[in-house]
Design an enzyme around this catalytic site. Structure first.
Site, short mmCIF file in Angstrom:
data_model
loop_
_atom_site.label_atom_id
_atom_site.label_comp_id
_atom_site.label_asym_id
_atom_site.label_seq_id
_atom_site.Cartn_x
_atom_site.Cartn_y
_atom_site.Cartn_z
N HIS A 39 -19.41 15.38 0.12
CA HIS A 39 -20.49 14.50 -0.34
C HIS A 39 -20.13 13.85 -1.67
O HIS A 39 -20.29 12.65 -1.86
CB HIS A 39 -21.78 15.32 -0.46
CG HIS A 39 -21.57 16.67 -1.08
ND1 HIS A 39 -20.83 17.65 -0.45
CD2 HIS A 39 -21.91 17.17 -2.27
CE1 HIS A 39 -20.77 18.70 -1.23
NE2 HIS A 39 -21.41 18.45 -2.35
N ARG A 40 -19.63 14.66 -2.60
CA ARG A 40 -19.30 14.11 -3.92
C ARG A 40 -18.14 13.12 -3.82
O ARG A 40 -18.16 12.04 -4.41
CB ARG A 40 -18.96 15.23 -4.91
CG ARG A 40 -18.96 14.79 -6.36
CD ARG A 40 -18.92 15.96 -7.34
NE ARG A 40 -18.56 17.19 -6.71
CZ ARG A 40 -19.43 18.13 -6.33
NH1 ARG A 40 -20.70 17.98 -6.55
NH2 ARG A 40 -19.01 19.23 -5.73
N GLY A 99 -20.70 27.54 -5.48
CA GLY A 99 -22.06 27.27 -5.00
C GLY A 99 -22.27 27.75 -3.56
O GLY A 99 -21.94 28.88 -3.20
N LYS A 104 -11.59 20.10 1.41
CA LYS A 104 -13.01 19.83 1.13
C LYS A 104 -13.17 18.54 0.34
O LYS A 104 -14.02 17.71 0.65
CB LYS A 104 -13.62 21.01 0.34
CG LYS A 104 -15.04 20.73 -0.09
CD LYS A 104 -15.56 21.74 -1.11
CE LYS A 104 -16.82 21.20 -1.75
NZ LYS A 104 -17.32 22.01 -2.86
N ASN A 135 -20.27 17.47 -18.70
CA ASN A 135 -19.20 18.18 -19.40
C ASN A 135 -18.49 19.11 -18.42
O ASN A 135 -17.73 19.98 -18.82
CB ASN A 135 -19.75 18.99 -20.59
CG ASN A 135 -19.94 18.09 -21.81
OD1 ASN A 135 -19.12 17.22 -22.08
ND2 ASN A 135 -21.03 18.29 -22.52
N ASP A 185 -26.11 13.65 -9.28
CA ASP A 185 -26.96 14.79 -8.94
C ASP A 185 -26.75 15.09 -7.47
O ASP A 185 -26.61 14.17 -6.66
CB ASP A 185 -28.43 14.48 -9.24
CG ASP A 185 -29.25 15.76 -9.41
OD1 ASP A 185 -28.70 16.76 -9.90
OD2 ASP A 185 -30.43 15.76 -9.05
N THR A 186 -26.70 16.38 -7.16
CA THR A 186 -26.39 16.81 -5.79
C THR A 186 -27.45 17.77 -5.30
O THR A 186 -27.95 18.60 -6.07
CB THR A 186 -25.02 17.52 -5.76
OG1 THR A 186 -24.02 16.56 -6.07
CG2 THR A 186 -24.73 18.10 -4.38
N ALA A 238 -15.78 20.25 -16.33
CA ALA A 238 -14.35 19.91 -16.40
C ALA A 238 -13.80 19.53 -15.02
O ALA A 238 -12.98 18.61 -14.91
CB ALA A 238 -13.58 21.11 -16.95
N HIS A 239 -14.28 20.22 -13.99
CA HIS A 239 -13.77 19.94 -12.65
C HIS A 239 -14.16 18.53 -12.18
O HIS A 239 -13.34 17.77 -11.67
CB HIS A 239 -14.31 20.99 -11.68
CG HIS A 239 -14.12 20.62 -10.25
ND1 HIS A 239 -12.93 20.84 -9.59
CD2 HIS A 239 -14.94 20.01 -9.36
CE1 HIS A 239 -13.04 20.38 -8.36
NE2 HIS A 239 -14.25 19.88 -8.19
#
Ligand code: IMP
Length: 194
Positions: free
Chosen positions: A179-180, A152, A174, A9, A69-70, A11-12
């Site tokens: 990574h994402r 983060g 970025k 959920n 998952d990060t 939003a970003h």
């Protein structure tokens, strides 16, 4: 248009993935499918957690879905905080400032400050088959916070060959190499062939 559920959920994250997959897929969030459960993430690897979340949704809603998952994996800490990245300082809650403070404290006497951010995306297709995609960025943990953007651990993570922290680079720069973003690109190539 084909529907696919992203087990989040946030939003970003939704906005990012919708902009990439919008030509081929309608990306639904957990709230879009009426799932308001606190989905368990109790595995001891990023892969395990991403699969656990995706399976949870697939088994209840029988729809193609993916979850991510990060973790931040620091060499001198044997890969920690890894799967515990979100709750590094306190096991029961996410506190970004305390997490960053702990990381800087743990590394204060370490010469090797190398680390990587790693994202795993688990996709379960409509037939129930699992697919895993990984994106990773190597860098170093700086000695103090630098920059104001992002979230983060961004102020203390500087990708190799950039010379700036994620928080100094700005969100657009970025998101081109994160990574994402790399994991999302692999998912998108798999789903859309691009
Ligand atoms: P999640 O799996 O996306 O929820 O990420 C787990 C934790 O990793 C978050 O709570 C953040 O603390 C951290 N994290 C994930 N991605 C990033 C990032 O791009 N920059 C900084 N911290 C991140």
């Amino acid at each position: 248009m084909e529907q696919i559920v992203f087990a989040t959920n946030n939003a970003h994250k939704l906005q990012e993935i919708r902009s990439i997959l919008s030509a081929r897929f309608e990306v639904l969030s957990l709230s879009d499918i009426g799932c308001f459960d606190d989905i368990p993430e109790t595995a001891d690897t990023l892969e395990g957690n991403a699969l656990q979340k995706a399976h949870y949704v697939y088994e209840r809603y029988q729809v193609a879905c993916f979850a991510d998952d990060t973790g931040l994996e620091v060499t001198a800490l044997g890969g920690a905080p890894g799967v515990h990245t979100a709750r590094y300082a306190y096991p029961d809650r996410q506190d970004t400032e305390a997490n960053t403070d702990r990381l800087l404290r743990e590394l204060s006497d370490k010469a090797d400050r190398s680390a990587r951010f790693r994202t795993v995306i688990a996709y379960i297709d409509a037939t129930g088959k699992e697919h895993l995609f990984e994106g990773a960025v190597r860098g170093i943990i700086t000695e103090s916070r630098r920059g104001t953007e992002g979230f983060g651990y961004d102020p203390v993570f500087a990708p190799d060959a950039v010379g700036k922290t994620f928080a100094e680079m700005g969100v657009a720069a970025k998101n081109r190499l994160s990574h994402r973003a790399l994991a999302v690109q692999k998912l998108s190539q798999f789903l859309c062939g691009k």
